[in-house]
Design an enzyme around this catalytic site. Structure first.
Site, PDB file in Angstrom:
ATOM      1  N   LYS A 184      60.914  38.203 -11.569  1.00  0.00           N
ATOM      2  CA  LYS A 184      61.729  39.245 -11.366  1.00  0.00           C
ATOM      3  C   LYS A 184      63.230  39.145 -11.088  1.00  0.00           C
ATOM      4  O   LYS A 184      63.844  38.003 -10.813  1.00  0.00           O
ATOM      5  CB  LYS A 184      61.009  40.186 -10.218  1.00  0.00           C
TER       6      LYS A 184
ATOM      7  N   TYR B   7      55.740  49.693 -16.947  1.00  0.00           N
ATOM      8  CA  TYR B   7      55.338  50.099 -15.740  1.00  0.00           C
ATOM      9  C   TYR B   7      54.501  51.639 -15.550  1.00  0.00           C
ATOM     10  O   TYR B   7      54.566  52.084 -14.647  1.00  0.00           O
ATOM     11  CB  TYR B   7      56.058  49.982 -14.487  1.00  0.00           C
TER      12      TYR B   7
ATOM     13  N   ARG C  41      55.115  34.606  -3.339  1.00  0.00           N
ATOM     14  CA  ARG C  41      55.702  35.655  -2.466  1.00  0.00           C
ATOM     15  C   ARG C  41      56.057  35.470  -1.231  1.00  0.00           C
ATOM     16  O   ARG C  41      57.181  36.079  -0.332  1.00  0.00           O
ATOM     17  CB  ARG C  41      54.821  36.979  -2.841  1.00  0.00           C
TER      18      ARG C  41
ATOM     19  N   ASN D  85      59.758  41.487  -5.076  1.00  0.00           N
ATOM     20  CA  ASN D  85      58.841  40.324  -4.701  1.00  0.00           C
ATOM     21  C   ASN D  85      58.684  39.330  -5.904  1.00  0.00           C
ATOM     22  O   ASN D  85      57.498  38.849  -5.889  1.00  0.00           O
ATOM     23  CB  ASN D  85      57.465  41.218  -4.403  1.00  0.00           C
TER      24      ASN D  85
ATOM     25  N   ARG E 261      47.287  35.270 -10.056  1.00  0.00           N
ATOM     26  CA  ARG E 261      47.385  36.306  -8.821  1.00  0.00           C
ATOM     27  C   ARG E 261      47.321  35.704  -7.519  1.00  0.00           C
ATOM     28  O   ARG E 261      47.883  36.128  -6.453  1.00  0.00           O
ATOM     29  CB  ARG E 261      46.213  37.302  -8.944  1.00  0.00           C
TER      30      ARG E 261
ATOM     31  N   PHE F 114      57.567  55.073  -5.798  1.00  0.00           N
ATOM     32  CA  PHE F 114      58.461  53.806  -5.887  1.00  0.00           C
ATOM     33  C   PHE F 114      58.902  53.713  -7.353  1.00  0.00           C
ATOM     34  O   PHE F 114      59.589  52.538  -7.832  1.00  0.00           O
ATOM     35  CB  PHE F 114      58.145  52.619  -5.226  1.00  0.00           C
TER      36      PHE F 114
ATOM     37  N   THR G  68      51.218  41.611  -2.841  1.00  0.00           N
ATOM     38  CA  THR G  68      52.301  42.320  -3.383  1.00  0.00           C
ATOM     39  C   THR G  68      53.473  42.605  -2.127  1.00  0.00           C
ATOM     40  O   THR G  68      54.450  42.125  -2.365  1.00  0.00           O
ATOM     41  CB  THR G  68      51.876  43.877  -3.635  1.00  0.00           C
TER      42      THR G  68
ATOM     43  N   GLU H 241      49.847  43.526 -22.136  1.00  0.00           N
ATOM     44  CA  GLU H 241      51.284  43.306 -21.602  1.00  0.00           C
ATOM     45  C   GLU H 241      51.809  41.960 -22.264  1.00  0.00           C
ATOM     46  O   GLU H 241      52.999  41.724 -22.556  1.00  0.00           O
ATOM     47  CB  GLU H 241      51.112  42.754 -19.971  1.00  0.00           C
TER      48      GLU H 241
ATOM     49  N   HIS I  13      55.847  39.274 -11.310  1.00  0.00           N
ATOM     50  CA  HIS I  13      54.592  40.294 -11.882  1.00  0.00           C
ATOM     51  C   HIS I  13      53.601  39.477 -12.513  1.00  0.00           C
ATOM     52  O   HIS I  13      53.893  38.392 -12.975  1.00  0.00           O
ATOM     53  CB  HIS I  13      55.214  40.971 -12.839  1.00  0.00           C
TER      54      HIS I  13
HETATM   55  P1  ADP Z   1      51.451  43.871  -8.074  1.00  0.00           P
HETATM   56  O1  ADP Z   1      52.762  43.488  -8.829  1.00  0.00           O
HETATM   57  O2  ADP Z   1      51.109  42.844  -6.776  1.00  0.00           O
HETATM   58  O3  ADP Z   1      50.344  43.901  -8.882  1.00  0.00           O
HETATM   59  P2  ADP Z   1      51.276  46.922  -7.769  1.00  0.00           P
HETATM   60  O4  ADP Z   1      50.790  46.712  -9.232  1.00  0.00           O
HETATM   61  O5  ADP Z   1      50.500  47.549  -6.882  1.00  0.00           O
HETATM   62  O6  ADP Z   1      51.634  45.315  -7.266  1.00  0.00           O
HETATM   63  O7  ADP Z   1      52.733  47.208  -7.899  1.00  0.00           O
HETATM   64  C1  ADP Z   1      53.856  46.919  -9.112  1.00  0.00           C
HETATM   65  C2  ADP Z   1      55.195  46.705  -8.437  1.00  0.00           C
HETATM   66  O8  ADP Z   1      55.649  47.728  -7.769  1.00  0.00           O
HETATM   67  C3  ADP Z   1      54.984  45.498  -7.192  1.00  0.00           C
HETATM   68  O9  ADP Z   1      55.037  44.392  -7.698  1.00  0.00           O
HETATM   69  C4  ADP Z   1      56.584  46.023  -6.530  1.00  0.00           C
HETATM   70  O10 ADP Z   1      57.370  45.484  -7.257  1.00  0.00           O
HETATM   71  C5  ADP Z   1      56.723  47.360  -6.571  1.00  0.00           C
HETATM   72  N1  ADP Z   1      55.960  48.281  -5.648  1.00  0.00           N
HETATM   73  C6  ADP Z   1      54.689  48.342  -5.348  1.00  0.00           C
HETATM   74  N2  ADP Z   1      54.527  48.765  -3.917  1.00  0.00           N
HETATM   75  C7  ADP Z   1      55.741  49.234  -3.604  1.00  0.00           C
HETATM   76  C8  ADP Z   1      56.184  49.861  -2.527  1.00  0.00           C
HETATM   77  N3  ADP Z   1      55.351  50.542  -1.430  1.00  0.00           N
HETATM   78  N4  ADP Z   1      57.508  50.204  -2.255  1.00  0.00           N
HETATM   79  C9  ADP Z   1      58.328  49.699  -3.256  1.00  0.00           C
HETATM   80  N5  ADP Z   1      58.011  48.827  -4.509  1.00  0.00           N
HETATM   81  C10 ADP Z   1      56.623  48.826  -4.597  1.00  0.00           C
HETATM   82 MG    MG Z   2      50.033  45.184 -10.407  1.00  0.00          MG
END
Ligand code: ADP
Ligand code: MG
Length: 140
Positions: free
Chosen positions: A11, A51, A104, A114, A87, A59, A93, A128, A117
């Site tokens: 990212k 997304y 992370r 973070n 993962r 968010f 996350t 994807e 992805h």
């Molecule tokens: P992951 O990337 O671990 O699969 P998610 O699919 O839940 O997590 O979320 C997608 C992305 O959205 C996260 O990697 C992060 O960049 C962002 N995100 C998730 N939760 C939050 C939050 N509470 N506040 C801001 N950004 C968030």
């Molecule tokens: Mg995800």
């Protein structure tokens, strides 16, 4: 165990800090092979399509803005159990919850910014990968 493929994105917070190589080393050390990779600049609209599953989340707008803020590196990782393994290497996350040694835990700046992805299941991995790569670009 099955050989799988998963979609990974390094990212903007990580490309900005010149961490592509350090992150790739984590994948390779875990036995994941980078079988396709390119650096691209997403538009906010393209990030929004990628997304879309999160479009009702508070968010979402911030996430799309962030993903279009600087270049990203999109990649296909291949290996045994690649989806779950990636993962694990990524970590939780929220970096505050991420296990020691994960990408992370070491590199993420916040729950939003973070660093990486990773696809979360076989069907999303397939979709994807297809979003970013043609068959010709993937050399396993
Ligand atoms: P992951 O990337 O671990 O699969 P998610 O699919 O839940 O997590 O979320 C997608 C992305 O959205 C996260 O990697 C992060 O960049 C962002 N995100 C998730 N939760 C939050 C939050 N509470 N506040 C801001 N950004 C968030
Ligand atoms: Mg995800």
């Amino acid at each position: 165990m099955a050989i799988e493929r998963t979609l990974s994105i390094i990212k903007p917070d990580a490309t900005r800090r010149n961490l592509t190589g350090k992150i790739n080393a984590k994948f390779e050390d875990a036995g994941l092979r980078i079988i396709a990779q390119k650096r691209i600049q997403l538009t906010k609209a393209q990030a929004g399509v990628f997304y879309a599953v999160h479009k009702e989340r508070p968010f979402y707008d911030e996430l799309c803005e962030f993903m279009a803020s600087e270049p990203v590196v999109v990649q296909v990782l291949e290996g045994e159990n690649a989806i779950t393994k990636n993962r694990e290497v990524m970590g939780a996350t929220n970096p505050a919850d991420a296990a020691e040694g994960t990408i992370r835990a070491e590199f993420a700046e916040s729950v939003g910014e973070n660093s990486v992805h990773g696809s979360d299941a076989p069907d999303t991995a397939k979709d994807e990968i297809g979003f970013f790569f043609s068959q010709l670009e993937i050399v396993g």
